[in-house]
Write a protein that holds these residues in place. Sequence first.
Motif, PDB file in Angstrom:
ATOM      1  N   UNK A 737       0.886  -1.267   0.015  1.00 23.27           N
ATOM      2  CA  UNK A 737      -0.110   0.056   0.090  1.00 23.27           C
ATOM      3  C   UNK A 737       0.878   1.313   0.052  1.00 23.27           C
ATOM      4  N   UNK A 738       1.742   1.230   0.745  1.00 18.20           N
ATOM      5  CA  UNK A 738       2.820   2.460   0.794  1.00 18.20           C
ATOM      6  C   UNK A 738       3.438   2.825  -0.583  1.00 18.20           C
ATOM      7  N   UNK A 739       4.084   1.548  -1.139  1.00 15.30           N
ATOM      8  CA  UNK A 739       4.453   1.722  -2.476  1.00 15.30           C
ATOM      9  C   UNK A 739       3.412   2.338  -3.427  1.00 15.30           C
ATOM     10  N   UNK A 740       2.252   1.800  -3.411  1.00 17.71           N
ATOM     11  CA  UNK A 740       1.055   2.170  -4.358  1.00 17.71           C
ATOM     12  C   UNK A 740       0.936   3.786  -4.215  1.00 17.71           C
ATOM     13  N   UNK A 741       0.918   4.153  -2.708  1.00 16.90           N
ATOM     14  CA  UNK A 741       0.549   5.527  -2.512  1.00 16.90           C
ATOM     15  C   UNK A 741       1.665   6.374  -3.195  1.00 16.90           C
ATOM     16  N   UNK A 742       2.892   5.844  -2.985  1.00 20.43           N
ATOM     17  CA  UNK A 742       3.963   6.843  -3.367  1.00 20.43           C
ATOM     18  C   UNK A 742       4.029   6.928  -4.914  1.00 20.43           C
ATOM     19  N   UNK A 743       3.614   5.789  -5.671  1.00 18.58           N
ATOM     20  CA  UNK A 743       3.531   5.669  -7.071  1.00 18.58           C
ATOM     21  C   UNK A 743       2.417   6.646  -7.608  1.00 18.58           C
ATOM     22  N   UNK A 744       1.485   6.598  -6.946  1.00 22.15           N
ATOM     23  CA  UNK A 744       0.121   7.438  -7.142  1.00 22.15           C
ATOM     24  C   UNK A 744       0.418   9.046  -7.022  1.00 22.15           C
ATOM     25  N   UNK A 745       1.288   9.425  -5.957  1.00 18.45           N
ATOM     26  CA  UNK A 745       1.792  10.699  -5.731  1.00 18.45           C
ATOM     27  C   UNK A 745       2.558  11.174  -6.919  1.00 18.45           C
ATOM     28  N   UNK A 746       3.700  10.156  -7.109  1.00 16.95           N
ATOM     29  CA  UNK A 746       4.564  10.603  -8.284  1.00 16.95           C
ATOM     30  C   UNK A 746       3.756  10.895  -9.447  1.00 16.95           C
ATOM     31  N   UNK A 747       2.781   9.985  -9.922  1.00 17.09           N
ATOM     32  CA  UNK A 747       2.041   9.904 -11.032  1.00 17.09           C
ATOM     33  C   UNK A 747       1.397  11.333 -10.924  1.00 17.09           C
ATOM     34  N   UNK A 748       0.716  11.843 -10.076  1.00 22.03           N
ATOM     35  CA  UNK A 748      -0.328  13.109  -9.666  1.00 22.03           C
ATOM     36  C   UNK A 748       0.952  14.198  -9.870  1.00 22.03           C
ATOM     37  N   UNK A 749       2.098  14.073  -9.379  1.00 25.87           N
ATOM     38  CA  UNK A 749       2.963  15.422  -9.801  1.00 25.87           C
ATOM     39  C   UNK A 749       3.150  15.435 -11.045  1.00 25.87           C
ATOM     40  N   UNK A 750       3.310  14.515 -11.772  1.00 26.07           N
ATOM     41  CA  UNK A 750       3.898  14.343 -13.196  1.00 26.07           C
ATOM     42  C   UNK A 750       2.732  14.670 -14.319  1.00 26.07           C
ATOM     43  N   UNK A 751       1.544  14.414 -13.677  1.00 24.26           N
ATOM     44  CA  UNK A 751       0.487  14.316 -14.570  1.00 24.26           C
ATOM     45  C   UNK A 751       0.013  15.659 -15.490  1.00 24.26           C
ATOM     46  N   UNK A 752       0.152  17.045 -14.904  1.00 24.86           N
ATOM     47  CA  UNK A 752      -0.040  18.086 -15.447  1.00 24.86           C
ATOM     48  C   UNK A 752       0.798  18.324 -16.460  1.00 24.86           C
ATOM     49  N   UNK A 753       2.139  18.096 -16.196  1.00 27.21           N
ATOM     50  CA  UNK A 753       3.305  18.362 -17.265  1.00 27.21           C
ATOM     51  C   UNK A 753       3.034  17.301 -18.344  1.00 27.21           C
ATOM     52  N   UNK A 754       2.669  16.086 -18.066  1.00 29.49           N
ATOM     53  CA  UNK A 754       2.610  15.019 -19.356  1.00 29.49           C
ATOM     54  C   UNK A 754       1.151  15.606 -20.020  1.00 29.49           C
ATOM     55  N   UNK A 755       0.282  16.142 -19.545  1.00 30.52           N
ATOM     56  CA  UNK A 755      -0.998  16.764 -20.107  1.00 30.52           C
ATOM     57  C   UNK A 755      -0.586  17.620 -21.232  1.00 30.52           C
ATOM     58  N   UNK A 756       0.218  18.849 -20.592  1.00 28.48           N
ATOM     59  CA  UNK A 756       0.807  19.817 -21.283  1.00 28.48           C
ATOM     60  C   UNK A 756       1.659  19.431 -22.336  1.00 28.48           C
ATOM     61  N   UNK A 757       2.453  18.402 -22.372  1.00 24.20           N
ATOM     62  CA  UNK A 757       3.282  17.843 -23.221  1.00 24.20           C
ATOM     63  C   UNK A 757       2.329  17.259 -24.540  1.00 24.20           C
ATOM     64  N   UNK A 758       1.561  16.522 -24.197  1.00 22.80           N
ATOM     65  CA  UNK A 758       0.618  16.060 -25.302  1.00 22.80           C
ATOM     66  C   UNK A 758      -0.068  17.202 -25.907  1.00 22.80           C
ATOM     67  N   UNK A 759      -0.649  18.239 -25.173  1.00 26.53           N
ATOM     68  CA  UNK A 759      -1.234  19.149 -25.672  1.00 26.53           C
ATOM     69  C   UNK A 759      -0.671  20.037 -26.603  1.00 26.53           C
ATOM     70  N   UNK A 760       0.517  20.117 -26.189  1.00 21.28           N
ATOM     71  CA  UNK A 760       1.785  21.124 -27.223  1.00 21.28           C
ATOM     72  C   UNK A 760       1.745  20.288 -28.405  1.00 21.28           C
ATOM     73  N   UNK A 761       2.059  18.755 -28.294  1.00 20.68           N
ATOM     74  CA  UNK A 761       2.337  18.071 -29.498  1.00 20.68           C
ATOM     75  C   UNK A 761       1.085  18.208 -30.418  1.00 20.68           C
ATOM     76  N   UNK A 762       0.137  18.052 -29.938  1.00 22.51           N
ATOM     77  CA  UNK A 762      -1.096  17.891 -30.852  1.00 22.51           C
ATOM     78  C   UNK A 762      -1.502  19.289 -31.488  1.00 22.51           C
TER      79      UNK A 762
END
Length: 910
Positions: A737-762
Amino acid sequence: MKFLSRLKPEKSLLLQYLVVIVIFIFMVMISGFFSSRIVNRNITRYGEEVIMFSAETLTSYLRAHQATFENVASIIEDMYSRGANVQTINAEVVNLADMIQKNDYKYDNYLYIYGFIHDDFFQSADLGEEWEEEPSTRPWYIGAYEKKGEVYFSNPYSSLENNDIVMSLSKLLYDSNNIVFGILVFDIQFSTISDYVNKIRLMNAGYGALLDSDLRILVHTDKSIIGIKLENLQNESGNFDNLANLLQDGSEFDALRAFSFSGIDSIFFSRQLFNGWHIYIGIPVNDFFQYTNAMLFILSATGLISMLLLCGILTFMHAAKKRSDKASQLKSSFLANMSHEIRTPMNSIIGMTEILLNSHIPERDMRYVNDINVSAHSLLSIINDILDMSKIEAGKLELNPVHYGFHALIDNVVSMFMLTAKKKGLQFIFEHYGEIPEAQYGDDIKLRQVLTNICGNAVKFTETGYIEFKVNILPEQNIIIFEIKDTGIGIRKEDMHKLFGAFEQSKTEKNRYIAGTGLGLAISKRFIEMMGGSINFESDYGKGSVFTITIPMIAGDVDKIRQSDSSGSAHSIKAHNARVLVVDDNEFNLKVASGLLEMLGIEAQTAESGGKAIEKILRNNYDIVFMDHMMPGMDGIETCAKIRAWDTRLPIIALTANALQGAKEMFLANGFSGFLSKPIDIPALIKTLIDWLPPEKIIKTTDADPAEEEQDGFLQDIGGIEEINTEIGLRRVNNRKEMYRSSLKLFYEKLKESCDTLAQFIAVQDIKNFSIAVHALKSNLASIGAESLSNTALKLETASKNGDAVFCIKEFPGFFDRLVKLQESLSVVFPASNAIIEKTKGSKELLRESIEKAVKAVDDYDSDAGIEILSGLLDFDFGEEVNGVLEGALKALKKYDYEAAKNLLASTVH
């Protein structure tokens, strides 16, 4: 009136009115508060998008002029270096000006090129007159020398030619020995810029304004203030100075509330352009909040209508209750009728918003409709809490199919009721026809609940005799039939039609003292129908009943059951001394892979690119390398090929989200030793390590890991997010569970940057890089349990690899909106931390040396080296301003924007 007079003495009814009024007022206030915050946030985000788009448009327009200007300057410098005289250069300037005006729409109206070579004047058009003043006093002349070879953008001024408002681009000209030999100037019309700014609107209201670097108003809807400095404007309220001070400080702001120069309470958005100009948008407060006010009105009206309707229903139900002798029946009727009447208008509102959400309306309007839909659901939830005093709502019913032990399930049911029946003095008989399969695929929990409910009823309603439980396996028909027979009290014919109804129970003298809600059979019927089966019964009152359950027969996988049973238990190996390298350009993937290996006692090293991997492999002796397939620049296949040029024995395992047929053969053919699909499966990872690690470094163990800290609250919060299946996500990390929480938190922190990158490429239709970016996001989504979003990402990746830009552009907005909603949901689970992290103060010498290295890395287009240097610098504190610049340069490098990174780094040196 007579009816109301009869109700007047009833204080209980008045109390109910008061409770309803208080509850609905509170409900509307709470719903209005949260809904208005959501709407205001979306409107503010829209304002940010408008101001950013406007600033980027002006920047692009000015940069385009700069590019044309620099090309002309380069031609003149080249001609001068080849010995051309002023007359030749002047003729070429005339030709260039004519060609530019014909081929570039920006110069349709006006373009005047001129300058000096030493003391000789050249120009693209003969004005027929000499300069009226010394050129060295003109802004373009002074600015060019201040810029020392860079392009200078002047503030708009009156042209000497015709008094039109123009702006100049100027630059010093250098010979081959880097000695100044002249100056080049472009005069261009300012009207294109002013026309664009004048057309800027926010929500069909407001206005745009443009200020120069001295905060002098260049463009404004009020022509009388053009040319006046912002600080000189006054208003009666005296609050306009706040806006002027912020702009003077170079601040950029969003949704700033201040008074305009005319004293109107307004909302302002501002951005600073690269040449020091400022663009801002102002909109009166009333216009800015018009949609919020409209939504609050709708909520208030809905709440008032619902409240009046509820009060009316309360009135009539209270009168009916006075005339009724059966209080329990009246209560049931009261709840049922009230629920129906009050939910009808609410369901209409929700239904209409759902229609709008699935229609083609503008994106901004879609957000507002979605806000109303969310608020309506919140309102309906509160109404349900008020009215549903019984178990009418049984909860969400969803199947969760897994591979389960069918034989073990039957054995468990038989054992349980054999003991229960024995305690009651009954005989429990079990028979089966056909071979009971060891494994089946389906929702074993709900099947067990159905069998337990019906067998439990058989025991409960049987006083003497027996209960017979038969299981018929019919593989030729692909069905399994359960038959539960008892010698109990049976069911009367007149009650049979009510048997599967909610809150229905056959009431007779024989069962009047047997407790029950009547929900069990209704839920059981619902479960079986969801499984694609059926449930029927026969009964003879006073003699007993027979219930027959039929479900599809779907074979299960015994191996997967064993894997599931071992999930979360002891790891099969430990490899503390193994030297492992994980290569992936995605930080989220690196953390997940490292965490999984850490569970096996392996402290893995990581590399963010193929180049970094090669450097580390040359310096270290690794036992095994896990290599991502799709990476920008040098991908996994190319990196593997370079490694194989000198090392053919090192085990290299491909990490890929493309676990399709033929993938294994492709990787083996390109030098890989094997491959693992992403998200990484624990048993597959263990098997790979056993196959490729040196035997002496593997320790087989059956010891279980220490119990992990319970995080039920966190999992409950995540479980409420529609897009995420926590069971799948936990399975990816072996139920840690702790690792899952850590993975989710990292995913959340990177999600906006990933979205912006995809939007720029599109936005620029860069389908190749879009394919790489969406590929990385696809595996991240699968790793956290967002299967639906991961599947959508797979479709976009497949289309982009096939060059289907039309499909990507069409489907991306919906995918993007779902990602944004997921980010918003996760922001509640992972709120921004307000903790201040104390950093060691960095020295000026460390800053200077590191900046020099970073600039060299940028000049070499080595983003990896630059990112590593800047990340190291950010471990120290150089002050808020320098820290902000370093963070901006780091973000620019991650997006491969070398020019922006270099400019930011250069600013820290001065």
